[in-house]
Design a protein around this motif. Structure first.
Motif, PDB file in Angstrom:
ATOM      1  N   HIS A 199       4.472   7.258   7.244  1.00 40.93           N
ATOM      2  CA  HIS A 199       3.850   8.563   7.021  1.00 40.93           C
ATOM      3  C   HIS A 199       2.610   8.738   7.908  1.00 40.93           C
ATOM      4  O   HIS A 199       1.631   9.354   7.515  1.00 40.93           O
ATOM      5  CB  HIS A 199       3.476   8.759   5.542  1.00 40.93           C
ATOM      6  N   GLY A 200       2.643   8.111   9.091  1.00 40.13           N
ATOM      7  CA  GLY A 200       1.555   8.238  10.040  1.00 40.13           C
ATOM      8  C   GLY A 200       0.314   7.426   9.718  1.00 40.13           C
ATOM      9  O   GLY A 200      -0.706   7.581  10.371  1.00 40.13           O
ATOM     10  N   LEU A 201       0.404   6.547   8.703  1.00 37.53           N
ATOM     11  CA  LEU A 201      -0.754   5.764   8.295  1.00 37.53           C
ATOM     12  C   LEU A 201      -0.442   4.274   8.316  1.00 37.53           C
ATOM     13  O   LEU A 201       0.673   3.877   8.001  1.00 37.53           O
ATOM     14  CB  LEU A 201      -1.181   6.158   6.871  1.00 37.53           C
ATOM     15  N   PRO A 202      -1.430   3.430   8.666  1.00 34.70           N
ATOM     16  CA  PRO A 202      -1.195   1.986   8.621  1.00 34.70           C
ATOM     17  C   PRO A 202      -0.986   1.520   7.183  1.00 34.70           C
ATOM     18  O   PRO A 202      -1.622   2.025   6.262  1.00 34.70           O
ATOM     19  CB  PRO A 202      -2.475   1.391   9.218  1.00 34.70           C
ATOM     20  N   THR A 223       0.821  -1.203   0.000  1.00 32.96           N
ATOM     21  CA  THR A 223       0.000   0.000   0.000  1.00 32.96           C
ATOM     22  C   THR A 223       0.859   1.259   0.000  1.00 32.96           C
ATOM     23  O   THR A 223       0.369   2.342  -0.267  1.00 32.96           O
ATOM     24  CB  THR A 223      -0.949   0.027   1.218  1.00 32.96           C
ATOM     25  N   THR A 224       2.160   1.126   0.279  1.00 33.06           N
ATOM     26  CA  THR A 224       3.057   2.275   0.312  1.00 33.06           C
ATOM     27  C   THR A 224       3.444   2.732  -1.082  1.00 33.06           C
ATOM     28  O   THR A 224       3.613   3.921  -1.331  1.00 33.06           O
ATOM     29  CB  THR A 224       4.335   1.938   1.119  1.00 33.06           C
ATOM     30  N   GLY A 252      11.194   2.505  10.807  1.00 30.70           N
ATOM     31  CA  GLY A 252       9.908   2.089  11.351  1.00 30.70           C
ATOM     32  C   GLY A 252       9.950   0.716  11.961  1.00 30.70           C
ATOM     33  O   GLY A 252      11.009   0.090  12.065  1.00 30.70           O
ATOM     34  N   ASP A 253       8.786   0.259  12.383  1.00 26.09           N
ATOM     35  CA  ASP A 253       8.597  -1.063  12.964  1.00 26.09           C
ATOM     36  C   ASP A 253       7.467  -1.739  12.214  1.00 26.09           C
ATOM     37  O   ASP A 253       6.581  -1.066  11.678  1.00 26.09           O
ATOM     38  CB  ASP A 253       8.178  -0.982  14.441  1.00 26.09           C
TER      39      ASP A 253
END
Length: 102
Positions: free
Chosen positions: A89-92, A5-6, A66-67
């Motif tokens: 970017h603050g989104l799942p 999704t990234t 990130g994790d």
């Protein structure tokens, strides 16, 4: 990597991940597609993998950290599939990686 999704995954040249495991510790690296290179380290408990990662983007050299947690599954032909849940970017986000023949 087969989906993310990234970013759009280029099926002709996807990011390739290499995983290692010893005594429940996981580590490895990845490169390709939108990533110049990346590294990760973490743990596996049963069918769940947790990692911290860092990578450099091809587009502008930005360093991303990130994790993430992955669910370990198997494809119909017995290959390993990792369904990765992480935040960017603050989104799942969600990515899927499947084992390829060495």
């Amino acid at each position: 990597m087969v989906s993310s999704t990234t970013s759009a995954v280029d099926p002709a040249a996807p990011s390739i991940f290499e995983y290692f495991e010893r005594d429940g510790a996981i580590w490895g690296g990845y490169e390709g597609d939108t990533v110049t290179f990346g590294k990760f380290v973490g743990t596996r408990t049963g069918d769940s993998i947790w990692v911290s990662f860092v990578h450099v983007l091809v587009a502008d050299g930005t360093v991303v950290t990130g994790d993430g947690e992955s669910d370990l599954e198997f494809t119909e032909d017995g290959a390993i599939r990792l369904v990765e849940h992480y935040e960017m970017h603050g989104l799942p986000q969600l990515s899927v990686c499947e084992e390829i023949a060495a």
